[in-house]
Design an enzyme around this catalytic site. Structure first.
Site, PDB file in Angstrom:
ATOM      1  N   ASN A   1      15.626  59.596   4.477  1.00 38.29           N
ATOM      2  CA  ASN A   1      14.582  59.998   3.733  1.00 38.29           C
ATOM      3  C   ASN A   1      14.636  58.978   2.476  1.00 38.29           C
ATOM      4  O   ASN A   1      13.723  58.900   1.688  1.00 38.29           O
ATOM      5  CB  ASN A   1      14.693  61.195   3.065  1.00 38.29           C
ATOM      6  CG  ASN A   1      15.753  61.533   2.139  1.00 38.29           C
ATOM      7  OD1 ASN A   1      16.749  60.710   2.169  1.00 38.29           O
ATOM      8  ND2 ASN A   1      15.608  62.503   1.240  1.00 38.29           N
TER       9      ASN A   1
ATOM     10  N   GLY B   1      14.905  79.759   9.336  1.00 40.69           N
ATOM     11  CA  GLY B   1      14.300  78.735   9.988  1.00 40.69           C
ATOM     12  C   GLY B   1      15.274  77.576  10.630  1.00 40.69           C
ATOM     13  O   GLY B   1      16.298  77.351  10.330  1.00 40.69           O
ATOM     14  N   ALA B   2      14.652  76.951  11.826  1.00 35.58           N
ATOM     15  CA  ALA B   2      15.544  76.200  12.404  1.00 35.58           C
ATOM     16  C   ALA B   2      15.025  74.862  12.600  1.00 35.58           C
ATOM     17  O   ALA B   2      15.324  73.981  13.395  1.00 35.58           O
ATOM     18  CB  ALA B   2      15.919  76.632  13.827  1.00 35.58           C
TER      19      ALA B   2
ATOM     20  N   GLY C   1      12.631  75.636  -5.094  1.00 36.98           N
ATOM     21  CA  GLY C   1      12.988  74.517  -4.350  1.00 36.98           C
ATOM     22  C   GLY C   1      12.572  73.046  -5.201  1.00 36.98           C
ATOM     23  O   GLY C   1      13.072  72.146  -4.739  1.00 36.98           O
TER      24      GLY C   1
ATOM     25  N   GLY D   1      13.566  71.085  10.529  1.00 40.06           N
ATOM     26  CA  GLY D   1      14.389  69.862   9.842  1.00 40.06           C
ATOM     27  C   GLY D   1      15.152  70.436   8.575  1.00 40.06           C
ATOM     28  O   GLY D   1      16.213  70.124   8.561  1.00 40.06           O
TER      29      GLY D   1
ATOM     30  N   LYS E   1      10.567  60.391   9.213  1.00 41.73           N
ATOM     31  CA  LYS E   1      12.040  60.453   8.917  1.00 41.73           C
ATOM     32  C   LYS E   1      12.856  59.861  10.070  1.00 41.73           C
ATOM     33  O   LYS E   1      14.188  59.594   9.838  1.00 41.73           O
ATOM     34  CB  LYS E   1      12.501  61.796   8.429  1.00 41.73           C
ATOM     35  CG  LYS E   1      11.990  62.185   6.846  1.00 41.73           C
ATOM     36  CD  LYS E   1      12.613  63.452   6.669  1.00 41.73           C
ATOM     37  CE  LYS E   1      12.238  63.807   5.305  1.00 41.73           C
ATOM     38  NZ  LYS E   1      12.874  65.063   4.709  1.00 41.73           N
TER      39      LYS E   1
ATOM     40  N   ASP F   1      18.680  64.626   1.511  1.00 42.78           N
ATOM     41  CA  ASP F   1      18.197  66.069   1.655  1.00 42.78           C
ATOM     42  C   ASP F   1      19.346  66.976   1.486  1.00 42.78           C
ATOM     43  O   ASP F   1      19.248  68.138   0.652  1.00 42.78           O
ATOM     44  CB  ASP F   1      17.242  66.148   2.900  1.00 42.78           C
ATOM     45  CG  ASP F   1      16.212  65.713   3.159  1.00 42.78           C
ATOM     46  OD1 ASP F   1      15.561  65.481   2.068  1.00 42.78           O
ATOM     47  OD2 ASP F   1      15.666  65.276   4.045  1.00 42.78           O
TER      48      ASP F   1
ATOM     49  N   THR G   1       8.845  60.514   4.024  1.00 50.28           N
ATOM     50  CA  THR G   1       8.746  61.934   4.405  1.00 50.28           C
ATOM     51  C   THR G   1       8.019  62.130   5.622  1.00 50.28           C
ATOM     52  O   THR G   1       7.741  61.139   6.297  1.00 50.28           O
ATOM     53  CB  THR G   1       7.863  62.759   3.055  1.00 50.28           C
ATOM     54  OG1 THR G   1       7.863  64.002   3.196  1.00 50.28           O
ATOM     55  CG2 THR G   1       6.667  61.882   2.798  1.00 50.28           C
TER      56      THR G   1
ATOM     57  N   ARG H   1      11.903  83.442  14.107  1.00 48.12           N
ATOM     58  CA  ARG H   1      10.862  84.610  14.862  1.00 48.12           C
ATOM     59  C   ARG H   1      11.574  84.385  16.565  1.00 48.12           C
ATOM     60  O   ARG H   1      12.097  83.183  16.743  1.00 48.12           O
ATOM     61  CB  ARG H   1       9.682  84.150  14.534  1.00 48.12           C
ATOM     62  CG  ARG H   1       9.165  84.438  13.027  1.00 48.12           C
ATOM     63  CD  ARG H   1       7.873  84.004  12.783  1.00 48.12           C
ATOM     64  NE  ARG H   1       7.629  84.170  11.562  1.00 48.12           N
ATOM     65  CZ  ARG H   1       6.123  83.988  10.753  1.00 48.12           C
ATOM     66  NH1 ARG H   1       5.462  83.310  11.590  1.00 48.12           N
ATOM     67  NH2 ARG H   1       5.972  84.259   9.941  1.00 48.12           N
TER      68      ARG H   1
END
Length: 451
Positions: free
Chosen positions: A86, A124-125, A240, A127, A65, A101, A61, A148
């Site tokens: 991972n 979000g961009a 999640g 990982g 990675k 993942d 983790t 954002r």
């Protein structure tokens, strides 16, 4: 049968759920194995490779990675594609790197009856966002990466990477407040909504209502504000923890060819949420007045080293008045508002043992807040025991009436079902406080303090 050795590496890694999840997966596979946790800083990684080669396999983790790659002998196609590892398998001394993942993400969606073949909007961009966006593109769907303003360069690069690596891929980006159109899957890959900032959501209710399915990679809390918004609108919502467990299951398939029943994985996801709350959240004691919440809570605190908070005392200290005085001066409704404020404040903390007031969980909002990051334990005593314990106790405002026993019985009947519905664990509490405290500790597997 030989013992096998596995581990997870990262830094910092104190709050990992990996040992619990992998131990259960080994048990489901009838495989004799142990699973360790290695906190390895980036500077120590090169010196720890020999130790890692002694393992049958290991997970990786943040922040290793990418950094682990130069020390591996081979990469799977997908690990090379993502430049991320991972999971590592030790194949007769050769370390082979994989990434699970994406598999975990896709398996979690499949188990929930959702897919990636339509329009996916990834929030979000980073990982996690990269994995989700690529998986959507590889599945033939279109991808919009929403960020954002400061994330625009990363989103632009991610979309360019997708278009260059995935034939005929459709990928674009926008700001979070510019998301429009119908969405088949809204996938949150940001930390927004993660404990302790559990009230935050990455997008508005309007965006959620345009979505057929919402996925949130955040797993603490299990029920994020984003998922609550989705469920409130009758929209399919996937948490999640499912992705976390499925990507762990994929590692076992790599290590020794394990296959798992989806029902077993679903049960493990539920149990992992409870384990997370027990280990890293609060222990919330509920029950009728006289059930021993305060006494048992203090004993648990003494024996386990966890801080103890009596919710009524917490309110008294904040207000500079006793509960009796608050009831007398302001009335029960005012006290219940203070109780709700206390539940909200305490639910934002972790590692506590909380004794709730007898009426605290009658308010479903209090229950929801306390359960969000805590495990609720019902101390269940018989009414005859409660009457005997409170015979000489005249500090309870609700019992300050001539027909005291009748009031107690009415409260007992009205609240017992509410407590049971809220409880994750039920412990009989008609015995001694010491024995009840020990039963709670054993049920939750809380370690004793080292003296």
């Amino acid at each position: 049968m030989n013992q096998n050795h596995y581990a997870v590496i990262g830094h910092p890694i104190a709050h990992t759920m990996s040992p619990f999840i992998h131990a259960r997966l080994f048990s489901l596979s009838n495989r004799l194995a142990d699973y360790g946790v290695f906190d390895i800083s980036p500077s120590e990684l090169p010196n720890q490779v020999i130790q890692l080669k002694a393992l049958n396999g290991f997970n990786i983790t943040i922040p290793h990675k990418q950094e682990i790659i130069p020390f591996l002998d081979e990469l799977s196609d997908k690990a090379a594609f993502f430049s991320s590892v991972n999971t590592v398998k030790n194949d007769n001394g050769r370390l082979i790197g994989y990434t699970t993942d994406g598999t975990g993400f896709c398996s979690a969606l499949k188990a929930a009856g959702a897919g990636l073949n339509g329009r996916t909007v990834v929030l979000g961009a980073g990982g996690a966002g990269r994995v989700m966006a690529f998986e959507a593109a590889l599945s033939g769907g279109s991808v919009t990466v929403a960020v954002r303003p400061h994330g625009i360069p990363a989103a632009e690069k991610l979309c360019a990477d997708i278009r260059s690596k995935v034939k005929s891929a459709r990928a674009d980006f926008c700001l979070l407040d510019e998301i429009d159109g119908e969405i088949d899957l809204l996938a949150n890959a940001t930390p927004v909504g993660m404990y302790p900032n559990t009230a935050a959501a990455p997008v508005s209710q309007d965006v959620v209502c345009k979505s057929a399915c919402v996925f949130d990679a955040v797993y603490n809390p299990n029920e994020t504000a984003l998922l609550k918004m989705a469920r409130k609108s009758g929209i399919k919502a996937v948490g999640g923890m499912s992705m976390l467990v499925w990507q762990a299951a994929a590692a076992h398939e790599i290590w020794y060819g394990a296959q798992f029943n989806p029902d077993d994985i679903s049960t493990l996801c539920t149990d992992a949420v409870i384990e997370m709350k027990k280990t890293f959240g609060n222990i919330v004691l509920c029950g009728c007045m006289g059930s021993g919440k305060t006494t048992v809570g203090r004993l648990l605190s003494k024996n386990t080293g966890r801080a103890f908070v009596d919710m009524d005392v917490y309110i008294e200290q904040n207000e500079g008045m006793t509960v009796q005085q608050i009831f007398a001066a302001r009335g029960e409704a005012a006290f219940r508002r203070l109780e709700q404020d206390a539940a909200k404040a305490l639910s934002q903390k972790s590692g506590l043992i909380i004794a709730t007031g007898g009426g605290a969980l009658v308010n479903p909002e209090n229950t929801a807040m306390l359960k969000e990051t805590g495990v609720v334990v019902l101390l269940d005593a018989e009414i005859s025991v409660l009457k005997e314990r409170l015979k000489w106790d005249h500090s309870r405002p609700l019992l300050a009436k001539p027909n005291r026993d009748e009031v107690m019985e009415a409260l007992y009947c009205a609240r017992s079902g509410i407590y049971r519905a809220a409880a994750d664990v039920v412990i009989p509490s008609s015995g001694s406080a010491n024995s009840v405290a020990e039963e709670v500790r054993k049920a939750l597997k809380i370690p004793l303090i080292q003296k």
